[in-house]
Design a protein around this motif. Structure first.
Motif, PDB file in Angstrom:
ATOM      1  N   THR A 105      -1.720  43.323  26.408  1.00 14.50           N
ATOM      2  CA  THR A 105      -2.957  43.908  25.901  1.00 14.50           C
ATOM      3  C   THR A 105      -3.905  44.112  27.075  1.00 14.50           C
ATOM      4  OG1 THR A 105      -2.659  42.763  23.802  1.00 14.50           O
ATOM      5  CG2 THR A 105      -4.853  43.655  24.252  1.00 14.50           C
ATOM      6  N   ASN A 107      -7.509  46.207  27.947  1.00 16.97           N
ATOM      7  CA  ASN A 107      -8.664  46.943  27.392  1.00 16.97           C
ATOM      8  C   ASN A 107      -8.537  47.174  25.893  1.00 16.97           C
ATOM      9  OD1 ASN A 107     -10.037  47.197  29.854  1.00 16.97           O
ATOM     10  ND2 ASN A 107      -8.820  48.989  30.405  1.00 16.97           N
ATOM     11  N   GLY A 108      -8.006  46.196  25.173  1.00 19.22           N
ATOM     12  CA  GLY A 108      -7.883  46.287  23.726  1.00 19.22           C
ATOM     13  C   GLY A 108      -6.672  47.059  23.236  1.00 19.22           C
ATOM     14  N   ASN A 109      -5.902  47.662  24.137  1.00 18.03           N
ATOM     15  CA  ASN A 109      -4.711  48.418  23.761  1.00 18.03           C
ATOM     16  C   ASN A 109      -3.464  47.574  24.011  1.00 18.03           C
ATOM     17  OD1 ASN A 109      -6.218  50.825  23.209  1.00 18.03           O
ATOM     18  ND2 ASN A 109      -6.375  51.135  25.408  1.00 18.03           N
TER      19      ASN A 109
END
Length: 120
Positions: A105, A107-109
């Motif tokens: 994960t 940056n939130g992805n």
């Protein structure tokens, strides 16, 4: 009758050995699991990532190779440096292992990876 028990015991023992070999040992760290080559699956941008024991990480995307360095912050997080550590701050990336897959994960992805090979 006695031979049947011996056969069942040996088969059970063999199954136990095989199953225990598939599970990470309690001494196997995230670092041990991370080292190797991984391929992104379920991702719009096909690429592979190779983590080496010396702290090098290589990303291959569209036949281009990008090198960086990584170090563990803790069992679930690595810091990736594109420049020497003295020059730039690193990027913190969360990692986890689930059912044989690596989940990264950034940056939130989240991207899921399948192991291609283990480095020797």
């Amino acid at each position: 009758m006695k031979g049947d028990y011996r056969y069942v015991f040996l088969v059970s023992l063999l199954i136990l050995v095989v199953l225990s070999a598939c599970q990470p040992t309690e001494h196997e760290t995230s670092g041990d699991q991370l080292v190797g080559k991984w391929e992104a699956i379920d991702d719009q941008h096909p690429h592979s990532v190779e983590f080496k024991e010396d702290g090098t990480v290589i990303v291959i995307e569209n036949q281009q190779e990008f090198k960086a360095h990584y170090s563990f912050v803790n069992e679930d997080q690595i810091e990736v440096f594109t420049e020497p550590e003295e020059i730039s701050d690193g990027t913190l990336i969360d990692i986890r292992f689930e059912e044989g897959f690596l989940h990264i994960t950034d940056n939130g992805n989240e991207t899921r990876y399948a192991r291609l090979r283990i480095n020797q």
